[in-house]
Design an enzyme around this catalytic site. Sequence first.
Site, mmCIF file in Angstrom:
data_model
loop_
_atom_site.group_PDB
_atom_site.id
_atom_site.type_symbol
_atom_site.label_atom_id
_atom_site.label_comp_id
_atom_site.label_asym_id
_atom_site.label_seq_id
_atom_site.Cartn_x
_atom_site.Cartn_y
_atom_site.Cartn_z
ATOM 1 N N THR A 125 1.129 -1.300 -0.298
ATOM 2 C CA THR A 125 0.075 0.275 -0.036
ATOM 3 C C THR A 125 1.415 1.282 -0.018
ATOM 4 O O THR A 125 1.826 0.726 0.445
ATOM 5 C CB THR A 125 -0.781 0.130 0.816
ATOM 6 O OG1 THR A 125 -1.261 1.233 0.965
ATOM 7 C CG2 THR A 125 -0.147 -0.203 2.617
ATOM 8 N N ASP A 126 0.709 2.413 -0.356
ATOM 9 C CA ASP A 126 0.956 3.473 -0.531
ATOM 10 C C ASP A 126 1.427 4.078 0.964
ATOM 11 O O ASP A 126 2.340 5.091 0.816
ATOM 12 C CB ASP A 126 0.661 4.759 -1.700
ATOM 13 C CG ASP A 126 -1.494 5.163 -1.007
ATOM 14 O OD1 ASP A 126 -1.876 4.185 -0.114
ATOM 15 O OD2 ASP A 126 -2.164 5.818 -1.407
ATOM 16 N N GLU A 127 0.191 3.849 1.476
ATOM 17 C CA GLU A 127 0.823 4.048 2.830
ATOM 18 C C GLU A 127 1.606 3.813 4.235
ATOM 19 O O GLU A 127 1.913 4.723 4.554
ATOM 20 C CB GLU A 127 -0.561 2.741 4.557
ATOM 21 C CG GLU A 127 -1.879 3.922 3.862
ATOM 22 C CD GLU A 127 -3.146 3.833 4.831
ATOM 23 O OE1 GLU A 127 -2.907 3.339 6.173
ATOM 24 O OE2 GLU A 127 -4.299 4.018 4.483
ATOM 25 N N TYR A 153 -1.496 -0.106 11.494
ATOM 26 C CA TYR A 153 -1.286 -0.737 10.404
ATOM 27 C C TYR A 153 -0.795 -0.236 8.641
ATOM 28 O O TYR A 153 0.131 -1.671 8.311
ATOM 29 C CB TYR A 153 -3.057 -0.586 9.157
ATOM 30 C CG TYR A 153 -3.145 -0.602 7.758
ATOM 31 C CD1 TYR A 153 -3.464 -2.307 7.413
ATOM 32 C CD2 TYR A 153 -2.758 0.341 6.808
ATOM 33 C CE1 TYR A 153 -3.224 -2.188 6.195
ATOM 34 C CE2 TYR A 153 -3.141 0.096 5.833
ATOM 35 C CZ TYR A 153 -3.621 -1.625 4.783
ATOM 36 O OH TYR A 153 -3.638 -0.895 3.714
ATOM 37 N N LYS A 157 2.546 -3.625 6.991
ATOM 38 C CA LYS A 157 2.314 -3.512 6.180
ATOM 39 C C LYS A 157 4.420 -3.379 5.249
ATOM 40 O O LYS A 157 4.672 -3.690 4.430
ATOM 41 C CB LYS A 157 1.081 -2.842 5.076
ATOM 42 C CG LYS A 157 0.158 -3.272 5.253
ATOM 43 C CD LYS A 157 -0.173 -4.602 4.921
ATOM 44 C CE LYS A 157 -0.204 -4.708 3.159
ATOM 45 N NZ LYS A 157 -0.802 -5.577 2.699
#
Length: 339
Positions: A125-127, A153, A157
């Site tokens: 994810t870009d997060e 979260y 990741k």
Amino acid sequence: MKIIVTGGAGFIGGNFVHYMLNKYNDYKIICLDALTYAGNMETLEPVNCNPNFKFYKADIADREAVYEIFEKEKPDIIVNFAAESHVDRSIDNPGIFLQTNVIGTGVLMDACRKYGITRYHQVSTDEVYGDLPLDRPDLFFTENTPLHTSSPYSASKASADLLVQAYHRTFKLPVTISRCSNNYGPYHFPEKLIPLMIANALADKELPVYGKGENVRDWLYVEDHCSAIDLIIHKGRVGEVYNIGGHNERTNLEVVKIILKELGKSEDLIRYVTDRPGHDMRYAIDPAKIHNELGWLPETKFEDGIKKTIKWYLDNKDWWQHIINGEYKDYYEKHYSRK
Ligand code: NAD
Ligand code: DAU
């Protein structure tokens, strides 16, 4: 070609299963999913009778179960979507995020080493890049942006991404990683912004907007994410990270207002609520690498995608109403007790 899709009963994994079975009539697609609160067999109902599709209920962190499936199926490719995916839940209960997102990823890669595969693809994810300031619209996440996470979260990741890169460097596991921006579209669980706002607006319930609604997300129609992963697993370079995004930045308030307008509902339904702790301000992907190397371009503009998505929720009320009233949890038992 045999592909194990983990997390295929969830939002993006489910769309990917549909996409691959529609596109390749000679591929076997094996879904491995623990059916957590986010997994829903009703999402897989349209493909359940497809002879090229098979489902296993299993936890990616359960080594014995995962090895047994690999032994039996001898897959060529693994695409790992399985994850705890909701930031708010990770703030309430981080532990399960470490278990599934980190330990589970490690178990899958051990299985890949033991049984041999041609590609392990990690859906990230870009997060993992953290966030960008609102007053610097010139800045974007590239694949070289340092990892700088905000929530349990995103930290889980990012940890998984580092583990995947370590397995590539140390054990020469043929891996790729993709980091995508916010997805939207059919089968999106109604705890996330867009489906939650559609469901609440249809029920004339308040629409809870965190803080001032100024946070920016870069929205991508889910089918465009599927086409990007399809390209990466077939043509992407081993060991590489690919960012995926379509330059569709919107503030949360803009998104909520578009939904209300499309549904003919009043903006009076908007309620500003306490902000998410550590709330990331802005995500924005630079997708130049996947475009230049693999020729990927998104097909669906936000203006069209949001209309299609709202229509899907109007046409498929049973799917999300079963989630809201809890009935979807009985589906697996009912469906498989008949077999
Ligand atoms: P989701 O929560 O809708 O689905 C997750 C699926 O994984 C569910 O079917 C669930 O049952 C399954 N699962 C959870 N724990 C498991 C376990 N231990 N073993 C096996 N299966 C398990 O998630 P999503 O939104 O479809 O996201 C899929 C992936 O894409 C995630 O890895 C997420 O980090 C990533 N991602 C999501 C977005 C987005 O906007 N939703 C954007 C970029 C990346
Ligand atoms: O960027 C990719 C990520 O996008 C994925 O990795 C995550 O799995 C996915 O859940 C998503 O994370 P976000 O936190 O951006 O998505 P969410 O739908 O939870 O929230 C989107 C924005 O809307 C965010 O700024 C918080 C805000 N929000 C969310 C909810 C649920 C609200 O204002 N009100 C809400 O009720």
